[in-house]
Design an enzyme around this catalytic site. Sequence first.
Site, PDB file in Angstrom:
ATOM      1  N   ALA A  12      15.575  46.051  16.603  1.00 27.73           N
ATOM      2  CA  ALA A  12      16.556  47.106  16.869  1.00 27.73           C
ATOM      3  C   ALA A  12      15.900  48.462  16.799  1.00 27.73           C
ATOM      4  CB  ALA A  12      17.698  47.036  15.852  1.00 27.73           C
ATOM      5  N   GLY A  40      13.741  42.758  10.965  1.00 30.19           N
ATOM      6  CA  GLY A  40      13.020  42.298   9.788  1.00 30.19           C
ATOM      7  C   GLY A  40      11.513  42.317   9.880  1.00 30.19           C
ATOM      8  N   ARG A  90      18.845  45.996  21.079  1.00 34.39           N
ATOM      9  CA  ARG A  90      20.015  46.602  20.450  1.00 34.39           C
ATOM     10  C   ARG A  90      19.677  47.925  19.749  1.00 34.39           C
ATOM     11  NH1 ARG A  90      21.064  42.995  14.976  1.00 34.39           N
ATOM     12  NH2 ARG A  90      18.878  42.801  14.374  1.00 34.39           N
ATOM     13  N   GLY A 225      19.721  42.161  -6.541  1.00 31.67           N
ATOM     14  CA  GLY A 225      20.261  43.503  -6.687  1.00 31.67           C
ATOM     15  C   GLY A 225      19.994  44.091  -8.056  1.00 31.67           C
ATOM     16  N   GLY A 228      17.736  42.264 -10.659  1.00 35.20           N
ATOM     17  CA  GLY A 228      16.314  42.051 -10.449  1.00 35.20           C
ATOM     18  C   GLY A 228      16.030  40.920  -9.484  1.00 35.20           C
ATOM     19  N   ASP A 255      13.167  43.862   3.228  1.00 32.53           N
ATOM     20  CA  ASP A 255      11.952  43.867   4.050  1.00 32.53           C
ATOM     21  C   ASP A 255      10.775  44.458   3.283  1.00 32.53           C
ATOM     22  OD1 ASP A 255      13.390  42.804   6.205  1.00 32.53           O
ATOM     23  OD2 ASP A 255      13.968  44.803   6.897  1.00 32.53           O
ATOM     24  N   THR A 288      14.721  55.983  -0.530  1.00 31.91           N
ATOM     25  CA  THR A 288      14.587  56.714   0.728  1.00 31.91           C
ATOM     26  C   THR A 288      15.882  56.644   1.521  1.00 31.91           C
ATOM     27  OG1 THR A 288      13.670  54.742   1.810  1.00 31.91           O
ATOM     28  CG2 THR A 288      12.104  56.306   0.858  1.00 31.91           C
TER      29      THR A 288
END
Length: 319
Positions: A12, A40, A90, A225, A228, A255, A288
Site C-alpha cells: 500500500a 508488511g 491500494r 501490547g 509485552g 513490522d 513515531t
Amino acid sequence: MRRIATLTLNPAIDGACEAERVFPTHKIRTNNERYDPGGGGINVARVVARLGGEAEAYYLAGGVTGAVLDSLIDKAGIARTRIDIHDHTRVSLAVHERASGQEFRFVPEGPLVGDAEWQAALDRLTVAECDYLVVSGSLPRGVPDDFYARTRAAMAPRGVKLVVDTSGAALARTLVDGGIFLMKPSQGELEQLIGRKLADVAAIAEAASAFVAGGQVEHVAVTMGHRGAVLVNAGGAFLLPAVPVEARSAVGAGDSFVGAMTLGFARGWSAAEAFRYGLAAGTAAVLTPGTDLCCREDVERILASVPEPEALTIGASAG
C-alpha cells in the site's frame, strides 16, 4: 551477515495526516500529510535498513499507484523487485484526531490478482538470493490461502528460513505443512488461529508451545501490547514485559518487531538477543507518528532498558 528478503503481496501507499476533529458530512481539513511505502514486508525491509542491515523487497504492484509505490521505495533506499499486476495498488490512510488523541485507519481491501500474476511472484521467489524470507501481510483477492505454504516449499531446498507474519486462513494453511522458522502473531491473531480466548500469559505461552512441539514452527513470538511479548521455542517459554512509553501511533509496531528480530537472527544473535531487539523496535515504533516506523536511536535507547527474558513454566499462571 545472512541475507534477508521480504515479500508483500498486498502492499500500500500509506498516507497519514492530522485533523482537529473527524466527523461526517462536512469537509475535514488536514495537515502534516506524509506518504510512505507500506505493507508488511516492505515495512520490514524499511526497518532492517534503518537498523543498519540490508533487505530486498519483493512485491506485487500495478496501475498508476504502483509507479508511485516504486518511487517511494526507491526514496527509502530499499533494493526492490516488483512483480507486475494489472489492478492498481491500494492507498491507505491514517488520520490522527488531535482533539481526542485517537487514530482512525482506513485500509482498502486491495487489488484482484490473477492466477498468472501470483504464479509469476512464486516463480520469481524460487530464484531469490536470500537466507531469510519474511512473508508478511494479508493476501490480496485471488491469491490462494496456501500461497505462503507454496513459497516455503519452493524455498526449502535451498535452506531459506521462512519468517511468517500474517493471520487468518493464510496463517492456518501455512501451518499445515510447517517448516516455519519464526512466526509472529499478535495475541488476537493467535486466539483467532486456535479459536478461543487466552486468559493470561501462561495460556498464551502454552498455546504457542503446541506449534513448536508439533514441529510446525521453530520460534513463536507473540506480541501482547501493554503486557509485552512471549517467545516459545525448543528451549522453553520466555516473557519480556512491555517498556512503558507514550504511544503516538500503533502503525508499524508489529513490522518493526519482525524486522528487528529477523535482523538479529541474520546477525547470528541468540534467540533471546533477537527477541529483546524485536521488543525494543516494536516499542520504538509507537513513538513515531502516523505511518512512520521505528528510529534506530530510539531502538538502541530502549534496548538498554529491556531485561533478559524471564523463563515461564508452561501451564503455570504468569498473569
